[in-house]
Design a protein around this motif. Structure first.
Motif, PDB file in Angstrom:
ATOM      1  N   ALA A 147      52.227  31.773 -35.661  1.00  0.00           N
ATOM      2  CA  ALA A 147      51.380  31.385 -37.013  1.00  0.00           C
ATOM      3  C   ALA A 147      49.998  31.893 -37.102  1.00  0.00           C
ATOM      4  N   ASP A 148      49.491  31.923 -35.959  1.00  0.00           N
ATOM      5  CA  ASP A 148      48.091  32.360 -35.849  1.00  0.00           C
ATOM      6  C   ASP A 148      48.130  34.006 -36.318  1.00  0.00           C
ATOM      7  N   SER A 149      49.069  34.746 -35.800  1.00  0.00           N
ATOM      8  CA  SER A 149      49.203  35.914 -36.221  1.00  0.00           C
ATOM      9  C   SER A 149      49.365  36.262 -37.529  1.00  0.00           C
ATOM     10  N   VAL A 150      50.415  35.354 -38.043  1.00  0.00           N
ATOM     11  CA  VAL A 150      50.675  35.643 -39.532  1.00  0.00           C
ATOM     12  C   VAL A 150      49.198  35.444 -40.244  1.00  0.00           C
ATOM     13  N   LEU A 151      48.622  34.294 -39.944  1.00  0.00           N
ATOM     14  CA  LEU A 151      47.388  33.657 -40.620  1.00  0.00           C
ATOM     15  C   LEU A 151      46.457  34.718 -40.495  1.00  0.00           C
ATOM     16  N   PHE A 190      56.737  34.111 -49.648  1.00  0.00           N
ATOM     17  CA  PHE A 190      56.211  33.446 -50.457  1.00  0.00           C
ATOM     18  C   PHE A 190      54.745  33.780 -51.237  1.00  0.00           C
ATOM     19  N   PRO A 191      54.594  33.184 -52.327  1.00  0.00           N
ATOM     20  CA  PRO A 191      53.260  33.605 -52.970  1.00  0.00           C
ATOM     21  C   PRO A 191      51.947  33.539 -51.854  1.00  0.00           C
ATOM     22  N   TYR A 192      51.221  34.846 -51.978  1.00  0.00           N
ATOM     23  CA  TYR A 192      50.271  34.929 -51.146  1.00  0.00           C
ATOM     24  C   TYR A 192      49.504  33.693 -51.034  1.00  0.00           C
ATOM     25  N   GLN A 193      48.805  33.359 -51.997  1.00  0.00           N
ATOM     26  CA  GLN A 193      47.802  32.231 -51.976  1.00  0.00           C
ATOM     27  C   GLN A 193      48.573  30.782 -51.300  1.00  0.00           C
ATOM     28  N   GLN A 194      49.737  30.465 -51.971  1.00  0.00           N
ATOM     29  CA  GLN A 194      50.562  29.236 -51.311  1.00  0.00           C
ATOM     30  C   GLN A 194      50.701  29.297 -49.882  1.00  0.00           C
ATOM     31  N   LEU A 195      51.082  30.321 -49.231  1.00  0.00           N
ATOM     32  CA  LEU A 195      51.308  30.651 -47.844  1.00  0.00           C
ATOM     33  C   LEU A 195      50.114  30.823 -47.205  1.00  0.00           C
ATOM     34  N   LEU A 196      49.010  31.306 -47.610  1.00  0.00           N
ATOM     35  CA  LEU A 196      47.484  31.220 -47.079  1.00  0.00           C
ATOM     36  C   LEU A 196      47.066  29.837 -46.917  1.00  0.00           C
ATOM     37  N   THR A 197      47.097  29.284 -48.231  1.00  0.00           N
ATOM     38  CA  THR A 197      46.514  27.580 -48.029  1.00  0.00           C
ATOM     39  C   THR A 197      47.499  26.793 -47.028  1.00  0.00           C
ATOM     40  N   ALA A 198      48.876  26.961 -46.995  1.00  0.00           N
ATOM     41  CA  ALA A 198      49.664  26.061 -46.233  1.00  0.00           C
ATOM     42  C   ALA A 198      49.513  26.366 -44.848  1.00  0.00           C
ATOM     43  N   LEU A 199      49.209  27.686 -44.436  1.00  0.00           N
ATOM     44  CA  LEU A 199      48.971  27.845 -42.991  1.00  0.00           C
ATOM     45  C   LEU A 199      47.501  27.547 -42.490  1.00  0.00           C
ATOM     46  N   GLN A 200      46.687  27.582 -43.365  1.00  0.00           N
ATOM     47  CA  GLN A 200      45.109  26.979 -43.262  1.00  0.00           C
ATOM     48  C   GLN A 200      45.175  25.418 -42.995  1.00  0.00           C
ATOM     49  N   GLN A 201      46.197  24.786 -43.904  1.00  0.00           N
ATOM     50  CA  GLN A 201      46.242  23.412 -43.703  1.00  0.00           C
ATOM     51  C   GLN A 201      46.892  23.025 -42.423  1.00  0.00           C
ATOM     52  N   ALA A 202      47.861  23.703 -42.167  1.00  0.00           N
ATOM     53  CA  ALA A 202      48.696  23.517 -40.877  1.00  0.00           C
ATOM     54  C   ALA A 202      47.570  23.734 -39.691  1.00  0.00           C
ATOM     55  N   ARG A 203      46.871  24.703 -39.592  1.00  0.00           N
ATOM     56  CA  ARG A 203      46.035  24.797 -38.647  1.00  0.00           C
ATOM     57  C   ARG A 203      44.884  23.676 -38.566  1.00  0.00           C
ATOM     58  N   ASN A 263      45.277  20.585 -39.482  1.00  0.00           N
ATOM     59  CA  ASN A 263      45.843  19.458 -39.189  1.00  0.00           C
ATOM     60  C   ASN A 263      46.426  19.460 -37.905  1.00  0.00           C
ATOM     61  N   LYS A 264      46.345  20.564 -37.048  1.00  0.00           N
ATOM     62  CA  LYS A 264      46.625  20.866 -35.830  1.00  0.00           C
ATOM     63  C   LYS A 264      48.378  20.913 -35.708  1.00  0.00           C
ATOM     64  N   LEU A 265      48.948  21.255 -36.653  1.00  0.00           N
ATOM     65  CA  LEU A 265      50.399  21.096 -36.868  1.00  0.00           C
ATOM     66  C   LEU A 265      50.829  22.503 -36.252  1.00  0.00           C
ATOM     67  N   GLN A 266      51.995  22.557 -35.175  1.00  0.00           N
ATOM     68  CA  GLN A 266      52.549  23.682 -34.679  1.00  0.00           C
ATOM     69  C   GLN A 266      53.831  24.105 -35.499  1.00  0.00           C
ATOM     70  N   VAL A 267      53.615  25.031 -36.354  1.00  0.00           N
ATOM     71  CA  VAL A 267      54.436  25.409 -37.110  1.00  0.00           C
ATOM     72  C   VAL A 267      55.300  26.837 -36.609  1.00  0.00           C
ATOM     73  N   THR A 268      56.666  26.754 -36.498  1.00  0.00           N
ATOM     74  CA  THR A 268      57.452  27.976 -35.934  1.00  0.00           C
ATOM     75  C   THR A 268      57.834  28.948 -36.861  1.00  0.00           C
ATOM     76  N   ASP A 269      57.553  28.719 -38.133  1.00  0.00           N
ATOM     77  CA  ASP A 269      57.996  29.498 -39.153  1.00  0.00           C
ATOM     78  C   ASP A 269      56.844  29.014 -40.391  1.00  0.00           C
ATOM     79  N   GLU A 270      57.032  29.909 -41.424  1.00  0.00           N
ATOM     80  CA  GLU A 270      56.402  29.854 -42.365  1.00  0.00           C
ATOM     81  C   GLU A 270      56.816  28.740 -43.343  1.00  0.00           C
ATOM     82  N   ALA A 271      57.995  28.722 -43.515  1.00  0.00           N
ATOM     83  CA  ALA A 271      58.749  27.665 -44.294  1.00  0.00           C
ATOM     84  C   ALA A 271      58.154  26.129 -43.829  1.00  0.00           C
ATOM     85  N   SER A 272      58.093  25.994 -42.573  1.00  0.00           N
ATOM     86  CA  SER A 272      57.668  24.756 -41.961  1.00  0.00           C
ATOM     87  C   SER A 272      56.117  24.177 -42.663  1.00  0.00           C
ATOM     88  N   ALA A 273      55.440  25.188 -42.718  1.00  0.00           N
ATOM     89  CA  ALA A 273      54.013  25.050 -43.180  1.00  0.00           C
ATOM     90  C   ALA A 273      53.941  24.830 -44.805  1.00  0.00           C
TER      91      ALA A 273
END
Ligand SMILES: Nc1ccn([C@@H]2O[C@H](COP(=O)(O)OP(=O)(O)OP(=O)(O)O)[C@@H](O)[C@H]2O)c(=O)n1
Ligand SMILES: C[C@](O)(CO)[C@H](O)COP(=O)(O)O
Length: 233
Positions: A84-88, A166-179, A181-191
């Motif tokens: 998830a960090d690599s994708v972000l 995913f839409p770029y902004q939607q995924l960027l925001t979701a991965l930033q929120q997961a980070r 909230n210290k949520l371990q997400v193993t794929d983009e859909a989880s975020a």
């Protein structure tokens, strides 16, 4: 309208491949005359709607620079501790020239069919909703330990694959929120789910396997030879 949207691909390729048990990352294993990563990139290069390809590579990676990627317009970005960090990191690297949508595909999935990728893109753009390739579970599924188990109803179970789109902004925001909230997400859909948004499941081929363990590599080598034969017919 949809024809002039921009799409960037992100290829997470910064893993160490611990489960493969080798002294070098599995994305650089050879299948035929190309590495796993080169096979994956050559598939993405055949997707007409992709405008740019970002590859997230470990800072200490000594293999990527040796690849002949001159025919592909790929941009190297630095990977992170987790997938998830690599994708972000890749999404942050494109912030100055953000695409409309982003397609994330594991370097370790070289067998993906281009037709599955284009189908995912078309389905999501038609419905204006992000989604993932997935394959319906075919086996009986159990939950448990070595000495006690129970059968899980499988009618609505799917195995998540990649690409995930995913839409770029939607995924960027979701991965930033997961980070945050210290949520371990193993794929983009989880975020995206954690952000309370919906994800389409688009049926894809179950031979779009992720090379994770040695037996996956043996199977992928065979399947890749079959793909090459089919292309040459
Ligand atoms: N920090 C990480 C971890 C993984 N990946 C990438 O994410 C994809 C799927 O991850 P996985 O199969 O788990 O790869 P590894 O993390 O390398 O494998 P392992 O868990 O066995 O170490 C791979 O293409 C991998 O290179 C990444 O870009 N950055
Ligand atoms: C993204 C993925 O390939 C979907 O199945 C999977 O979640 C990657 O998991 P990994 O543990 O990073 O291999």
């Amino acid at each position: 309208m949809m024809n002039n949207i921009t799409i960037a691909a992100v290829v997470p390729a910064a893993g160490v491949g611990a489960r493969m048990g080798l002294n070098h990352p599995k994305q650089y294993l050879k299948i035929g005359d190309k590495t796993v990563l080169e096979h994956t990139l050559s598939k993405l290069a055949k997707v007409p709607r992709l405008d740019k390809i970002y590859v997230a590579v470990s800072e200490t990676d000594g293999y990527f620079a040796e690849l002949d990627l001159s025919a592909l317009a790929v941009t190297r970005v630095t990977g992170g501790q987790e997938r998830a960090d690599s994708v972000l990191n890749a999404l942050l690297a494109m912030q100055n020239t953000p695409p409309d949508w982003v397609l994330v595909h594991d370097a370790a999935r070289p067998l993906v069919e281009v037709s599955d990728i284009t189908n995912l893109i078309e389905q999501c753009l038609t419905h204006q909703e992000g989604g993932i390739l997935a394959s319906k579970v075919k086996d009986t599924i159990k939950r448990g330990t070595s000495h006690s188990e129970e059968t899980v109803p499988r009618e609505t179970l799917w195995q998540a694959l990649t690409p995930q789109f995913f839409p770029y902004q939607q995924l960027l925001t979701a991965l930033q929120q997961a980070r945050q909230n210290k949520l371990q997400v193993t794929d983009e859909a989880s975020a995206i789910e954690q952000a309370g948004q919906s994800v389409r499941l688009v049926s894809g081929r179950s031979d779009n396997i992720k090379i994770t363990t040695p037996e996956d590599y043996a199977l992928a080598s065979f399947l890749m030879s079959q793909q090459s034969k089919a292309r040459s017919l």
